[in-house]
Design a protein around this motif. Structure first.
Motif, PDB file in Angstrom:
ATOM      1  N   ARG A 106      29.236   4.670  -5.140  1.00 59.86           N
ATOM      2  CA  ARG A 106      29.099   4.758  -3.677  1.00 59.86           C
ATOM      3  C   ARG A 106      30.306   5.430  -3.038  1.00 59.86           C
ATOM      4  N   GLU A 107      30.054   6.004  -1.864  1.00 58.74           N
ATOM      5  CA  GLU A 107      31.110   6.599  -1.045  1.00 58.74           C
ATOM      6  C   GLU A 107      31.048   5.870   0.301  1.00 58.74           C
ATOM      7  N   PHE A 108      32.198   5.313   0.734  1.00 58.66           N
ATOM      8  CA  PHE A 108      32.145   4.382   1.857  1.00 58.66           C
ATOM      9  C   PHE A 108      32.518   4.985   3.200  1.00 58.66           C
ATOM     10  N   TYR A 109      31.790   4.554   4.221  1.00 62.60           N
ATOM     11  CA  TYR A 109      32.053   4.877   5.618  1.00 62.60           C
ATOM     12  C   TYR A 109      32.406   3.550   6.284  1.00 62.60           C
ATOM     13  N   LEU A 110      33.613   3.460   6.808  1.00 63.01           N
ATOM     14  CA  LEU A 110      34.036   2.204   7.427  1.00 63.01           C
ATOM     15  C   LEU A 110      33.693   2.212   8.913  1.00 63.01           C
ATOM     16  N   LEU A 111      32.991   1.187   9.376  1.00 71.64           N
ATOM     17  CA  LEU A 111      32.570   1.101  10.775  1.00 71.64           C
ATOM     18  C   LEU A 111      33.504   0.138  11.515  1.00 71.64           C
ATOM     19  N   ASP A 125      48.141  -2.100   4.674  1.00 65.02           N
ATOM     20  CA  ASP A 125      47.896  -0.925   3.828  1.00 65.02           C
ATOM     21  C   ASP A 125      46.870   0.036   4.441  1.00 65.02           C
ATOM     22  N   TRP A 126      47.047   0.319   5.737  1.00 67.72           N
ATOM     23  CA  TRP A 126      46.015   1.107   6.428  1.00 67.72           C
ATOM     24  C   TRP A 126      45.866   2.518   5.856  1.00 67.72           C
ATOM     25  N   LYS A 127      46.966   3.067   5.320  1.00 65.51           N
ATOM     26  CA  LYS A 127      46.830   4.425   4.751  1.00 65.51           C
ATOM     27  C   LYS A 127      46.031   4.385   3.448  1.00 65.51           C
ATOM     28  N   LYS A 128      46.205   3.293   2.724  1.00 68.87           N
ATOM     29  CA  LYS A 128      45.432   3.123   1.489  1.00 68.87           C
ATOM     30  C   LYS A 128      43.932   2.968   1.834  1.00 68.87           C
ATOM     31  N   ILE A 129      43.670   2.255   2.913  1.00 68.94           N
ATOM     32  CA  ILE A 129      42.282   2.103   3.373  1.00 68.94           C
ATOM     33  C   ILE A 129      41.682   3.487   3.626  1.00 68.94           C
ATOM     34  N   LEU A 130      42.449   4.331   4.341  1.00 70.62           N
ATOM     35  CA  LEU A 130      41.941   5.677   4.661  1.00 70.62           C
ATOM     36  C   LEU A 130      41.680   6.490   3.402  1.00 70.62           C
ATOM     37  N   LYS A 134      35.467   7.653   3.031  1.00 68.43           N
ATOM     38  CA  LYS A 134      35.190   9.047   3.409  1.00 68.43           C
ATOM     39  C   LYS A 134      35.592   9.283   4.865  1.00 68.43           C
ATOM     40  N   THR A 135      35.156   8.364   5.727  1.00 69.75           N
ATOM     41  CA  THR A 135      35.375   8.480   7.172  1.00 69.75           C
ATOM     42  C   THR A 135      35.446   7.085   7.770  1.00 69.75           C
ATOM     43  N   VAL A 136      36.206   6.951   8.865  1.00 70.54           N
ATOM     44  CA  VAL A 136      36.144   5.712   9.645  1.00 70.54           C
ATOM     45  C   VAL A 136      35.352   6.034  10.912  1.00 70.54           C
ATOM     46  N   CYS A 137      34.243   5.364  11.100  1.00 77.06           N
ATOM     47  CA  CYS A 137      33.379   5.614  12.256  1.00 77.06           C
ATOM     48  C   CYS A 137      33.750   4.623  13.350  1.00 77.06           C
ATOM     49  N   VAL A 138      34.164   5.151  14.492  1.00 74.70           N
ATOM     50  CA  VAL A 138      34.650   4.284  15.567  1.00 74.70           C
ATOM     51  C   VAL A 138      33.615   4.230  16.691  1.00 74.70           C
ATOM     52  N   PHE A 139      33.373   3.017  17.175  1.00 71.89           N
ATOM     53  CA  PHE A 139      32.388   2.793  18.233  1.00 71.89           C
ATOM     54  C   PHE A 139      33.103   2.342  19.489  1.00 71.89           C
ATOM     55  N   ARG A 140      32.765   2.986  20.609  1.00 70.77           N
ATOM     56  CA  ARG A 140      33.377   2.574  21.871  1.00 70.77           C
ATOM     57  C   ARG A 140      32.670   1.336  22.403  1.00 70.77           C
ATOM     58  N   ARG A 141      33.420   0.482  23.065  1.00 72.36           N
ATOM     59  CA  ARG A 141      32.828  -0.714  23.677  1.00 72.36           C
ATOM     60  C   ARG A 141      32.862  -0.590  25.196  1.00 72.36           C
ATOM     61  N   THR A 142      33.977  -0.080  25.720  1.00 69.92           N
ATOM     62  CA  THR A 142      34.125   0.022  27.180  1.00 69.92           C
ATOM     63  C   THR A 142      34.605   1.403  27.641  1.00 69.92           C
ATOM     64  N   LYS A 158      40.590  11.652  10.073  1.00 68.43           N
ATOM     65  CA  LYS A 158      39.769  10.779   9.212  1.00 68.43           C
ATOM     66  C   LYS A 158      38.814   9.922  10.054  1.00 68.43           C
ATOM     67  N   PHE A 159      39.042   9.902  11.383  1.00 68.05           N
ATOM     68  CA  PHE A 159      38.252   9.047  12.276  1.00 68.05           C
ATOM     69  C   PHE A 159      37.221   9.879  13.031  1.00 68.05           C
TER      70      PHE A 159
END
Ligand code: ATP
Length: 203
Positions: A106-111, A125-130, A134-142, A158-159
């Motif tokens: 698998r190739e992961f997309y972090l939401l 270890d946020w750089k290791k997470i990146l 593959k990509t971090v998908c960011v969702f707006r709330r406000t 990466k975001f």
């Protein structure tokens, strides 16, 4: 060796989900819409967010609520309880290591939500997470416009910000509202019935 180009794209969506709500559902719907090649999301409830402190519902109640929550989706939304079973804080870096070993194909997309985008550089270890997604998908709330996090510097690429509808609901607010009234509209009816039956969030 598996070739990267044939890896199965898979979303990973972690959170307290205490309770799951329409904001979480909006995230999943937007993700499946904007990443049509991705046919599955792993939903990973955490035991204790290291940056948030204690949660209020039992792991059993969270899992039962999530089962009701995912029953509303036609897509594959799979609940994984690895963080609920693990002792201590639920660090995403560790979860990604475990999932990488269990699912090498698998190739992961972090939401994540925008609040987690603004403190992402404080995650362990946020750089290791990146490096492991593959990509971090960011969702707006406000936010009407795309927020910035200058701390991320050159790895900002990466975001990806998703075009999700703004649904400014939060579990904290819902827990408080459920303490006052059982008529809450931030969660689907099947979850509302469960919360009522189990007497969750009563003050
Ligand atoms: P709490 O109020 O207890 O902090 P929450 O509503 O933020 O909870 P979580 O389960 O912690 O919910 O959220 C999981 C993920 O979903 C986080 O990345 C969070 O930023 C994101 N998220 C939650 N609610 C929304 C929303 N309404 N819109 C966009 N993102 C959201």
């Amino acid at each position: 060796m598996t070739n990267d180009s044939v890896k199965i794209p898979t979303g990973i969506f972690g959170g307290s989900f205490d309770p799951p709500h329409f904001g979480h559902a909006g995230i999943l719907r937007s993700f499946f819409r904007e990443f049509p090649d991705c046919k599955e999301v792993f939903l990973v409830p955490n035991l204790q967010n290291p940056l948030k402190g204690e949660k209020t519902s039992s792991p059993e109640a969270i899992l039962e609520m999530l089962q009701l929550f995912v029953s509303e989706f036609e897509e594959n939304v799979t609940i994984l309880d690895l963080e609920l079973k693990r002792e201590g804080p639920s660090y995403t870096v560790r979860t990604l290591e475990e999932l990488g070993s269990s699912y090498p194909e698998r190739e992961f997309y972090l939401l994540i939500g925008e609040d987690n985008y603004s403190n992402f550089h404080e995650w362990k270890d946020w750089k290791k997470i990146l490096g492991s997604v593959k990509t971090v998908c960011v969702f707006r709330r406000t936010s009407e416009t795309i927020p910035e996090n200058p701390e991320l510097g050159e790895v900002s690429s990466k975001f990806t910000f998703l075009n999700n509808p703004l649904l400014p609901v939060s579990s904290t607010e819902l827990r408080r509202e459920f303490g006052i009234s059982r008529e809450n509209r931030g969660v689907p009816a099947n979850l509302r019935n469960y919360i009522e039956k189990k007497g969750l969030y009563r003050t």
